[in-house]
Design an enzyme around this catalytic site. Structure first.
Site, PDB file in Angstrom:
ATOM      1  N   CYS A 205       0.837  -1.302   0.114  1.00 35.88           N
ATOM      2  CA  CYS A 205      -0.050   0.087   0.186  1.00 35.88           C
ATOM      3  C   CYS A 205       0.919   1.150   0.039  1.00 35.88           C
ATOM      4  CB  CYS A 205      -0.998  -0.046   1.368  1.00 35.88           C
ATOM      5  SG  CYS A 205      -1.904   1.115   1.496  1.00 35.88           S
TER       6      CYS A 205
ATOM      7  N   HIS B 256       4.931   5.784   2.572  1.00 32.99           N
ATOM      8  CA  HIS B 256       4.974   6.867   3.374  1.00 32.99           C
ATOM      9  C   HIS B 256       5.861   6.756   4.303  1.00 32.99           C
ATOM     10  CE1 HIS B 256       2.285   9.389   1.251  1.00 32.99           C
ATOM     11  NE2 HIS B 256       0.979   8.346   1.116  1.00 32.99           N
TER      12      HIS B 256
ATOM     13  N   HIS C 168       0.566  -3.505   6.451  1.00 37.59           N
ATOM     14  CA  HIS C 168      -0.819  -3.217   7.529  1.00 37.59           C
ATOM     15  C   HIS C 168      -1.753  -3.908   6.761  1.00 37.59           C
ATOM     16  CE1 HIS C 168      -0.549   0.012   4.627  1.00 37.59           C
ATOM     17  NE2 HIS C 168      -1.696   0.309   4.759  1.00 37.59           N
TER      18      HIS C 168
ATOM     19  N   CYS D  58      -6.878  -3.170   4.143  1.00 32.14           N
ATOM     20  CA  CYS D  58      -6.639  -1.836   3.982  1.00 32.14           C
ATOM     21  C   CYS D  58      -7.295  -1.262   2.806  1.00 32.14           C
ATOM     22  CB  CYS D  58      -5.265  -1.327   4.028  1.00 32.14           C
ATOM     23  SG  CYS D  58      -5.192   0.363   3.720  1.00 32.14           S
TER      24      CYS D  58
ATOM     25  N   SER E  32       0.597   3.688   1.679  1.00 36.04           N
ATOM     26  CA  SER E  32       0.824   4.134   3.167  1.00 36.04           C
ATOM     27  C   SER E  32       2.148   3.448   3.685  1.00 36.04           C
ATOM     28  CB  SER E  32      -0.195   3.641   4.076  1.00 36.04           C
ATOM     29  OG  SER E  32      -1.382   4.285   3.865  1.00 36.04           O
TER      30      SER E  32
HETATM   31  C1  CXF Z   1      -3.205   4.391   6.663  1.00 35.19           C
HETATM   32  C2  CXF Z   1      -3.667   5.557   7.380  1.00 35.19           C
HETATM   33  C3  CXF Z   1      -2.625   6.211   8.206  1.00 35.19           C
HETATM   34  C4  CXF Z   1      -1.702   5.230   9.227  1.00 35.19           C
HETATM   35  C5  CXF Z   1      -1.228   4.073   8.450  1.00 35.19           C
HETATM   36  C6  CXF Z   1      -2.542   3.392   7.442  1.00 35.19           C
HETATM   37  N1  CXF Z   1      -4.265   3.838   6.103  1.00 35.19           N
HETATM   38  C7  CXF Z   1      -4.328   2.865   4.942  1.00 35.19           C
HETATM   39  O1  CXF Z   1      -3.101   2.853   4.299  1.00 35.19           O
HETATM   40 ZN    ZN Z   2      -3.211   0.923   3.415  1.00 30.70          ZN
END
Ligand code: CXF
Ligand code: ZN
Length: 371
Positions: A40, A45, A61, A168, A42
């Site tokens: 993902c 990130h 996650h 997710c 995220s």
């Molecule tokens: C994220 C939202 C912010 C924290 C980590 C997970 N959700 C989906 O990718």
């Molecule tokens: Zn995610």
């Protein structure tokens, strides 16, 4: 026991695939053998510094697997159960859970710290340092110990290498349309960014009865996927989409917009705000830098047109309700998952998976832990 895992040690590094020590489950915890884990944005990130967790951290996650062992006091699951994990734990008791908003459960406050509910860690590296698990999970590992509150048991005959996406991307995108944007029959919906989240907003908007589902993405492969999964129109640019929506709605414009791009920008949010009608809603689901003010808008136009900007986490749904619901929709054929998985990877190929994500190759890339 030992487990292999992909660890992020600091901003900007590659994922390091390494062997970690994994403690047994404590009270209220379970040992999971992950079968599959989605890649993902995220997780990216975590690497690019938009989300700064406590490092080192095992990424991932969005995962599904099999319970191998349970700690004392566990009641939700037993060894052998197949589960999908929610990237948000749900306590069931806090103000938010008790009022039907469990995606805002107070336990979500520490998911970037990577420790479990007692504030200690189950992963440890060769130097003896504690290693967290992203979102209290760490699905980029062969095994992990997680809270039972993160687990949603599912039927054992459901393919885990498909429903992992329901951890997710699927509920986040689907719920952004169905819950956060509250799509109604006949609506015109515009979705910016067709990745693992946006494609599910397309599916959710179509299933909720939107008349026009307009997908916006610069990449032809993304637009093609959107059209296959329910988009009535797709465009490479926001400008083209706005012109088409003007025509489709006799100048009224879209009822709701959903911004699911991997990185949310001022330009995108303004495109969305300028493309919704009076009293329209712009749902922001994508992420950006957690600590700086990243968008600028004209508040006077927002006021005069009574438009709304609505943030959305976990698609504004309840993980314990929506995860089983998504599984049922998959089983009935109303929600496509197989078609979302563009490329599968072994854990050792994880950096290639992220390169492909950044190059726009995948709707969703998926790590298969046994491959
Ligand atoms: C994220 C939202 C912010 C924290 C980590 C997970 N959700 C989906 O990718
Ligand atoms: Zn995610």
């Amino acid at each position: 026991m030992k487990t292999r895992a992909a660890v992020m040690r600091a901003i900007g590094q590659d994922w390091e695939v390494t062997e970690l020590e994994l403690d047994p489950p404590k009270t209220g915890e379970v040992l999971i053998k992950w079968v599959a884990s989605g890649i993902c944005h995220s997780d990216e990130h975590l690497r690019n510094g938009d989300l700064v967790p406590r490092y080192p951290i095992v990424g991932g996650h969005e995962g599904a697997g099999i319970i191998e062992e349970v700690g004392p006091g566990v009641t939700r699951v037993k060894p052998g159960d197949h589960i999908i994990c929610s990237f948000l734990p749900v306590c069931g008791h806090c103000r938010w859970c008790a009022t039907g908003r469990s995606n805002l459960c107070d336990l979500g406050a520490t998911i970037l710290d990577g420790h479990l509910l007692d504030a200690t860690y189950r992963f440890h590296d060769a130097a003896g340092e504690d290693v967290g698990g992203f979102c209290m999970l760490g699905t980029f590992a062969d095994r992990a110990v997680v809270s039972e509150l993160s687990c949603v048991p599912i039927d054992n005959d459901v393919p885990l290498d498909k429903v992992a996406l329901i951890g997710c991307g699927v509920p986040t995108g689907w719920g952004s349309a169905v819950h956060a944007a509250a799509v109604e029959p006949g609506d015109t919906i515009v979705i910016y960014g067709i990745g693992g989240i946006g494609i599910n907003s397309v599916q959710g908007a179509a299933l909720a009865g939107a008349r026009n589902v307009v997908a916006v993405d610069p990449l032809p492969n993304k637009r093609e996927a959107a059209e296959q999964l329910g988009a009535t129109h797709s465009f490479a640019t926001a400008g083209e989409a706005a012109m088409a929506i003007h025509g489709l709605t006799r100048g009224v414009m879209a009822d709701k917009a959903i911004v699911t791009a991997g990185t949310v920008t001022t330009e995108l949010v303004n495109d969305a705000l300028n493309t919704v009608r009076k009293a329209g809603t712009v749902v922001i689901t994508g992420l950006a830098d957690l600590v700086s003010n990243n968008i600028q808008i004209n508040s006077t136009l927002l006021t005069l047109m009574e438009k709304r900007i609505q943030g959305s986490i976990f698609g504004s749904g309840d993980p314990y309700n929506d995860i089983p619901l998504m599984v049922q929709l998959y089983q009935s054929g109303d929600l496509k998952l197989d078609e979302l998985i563009t490329t599968t990877y072994s854990l050792d190929q994880i950096n290639q998976g992220f390169e492909d994500l950044l190059n726009g190759k995948n709707i969703r890339g998926l790590i298969l832990h046994d491959s």
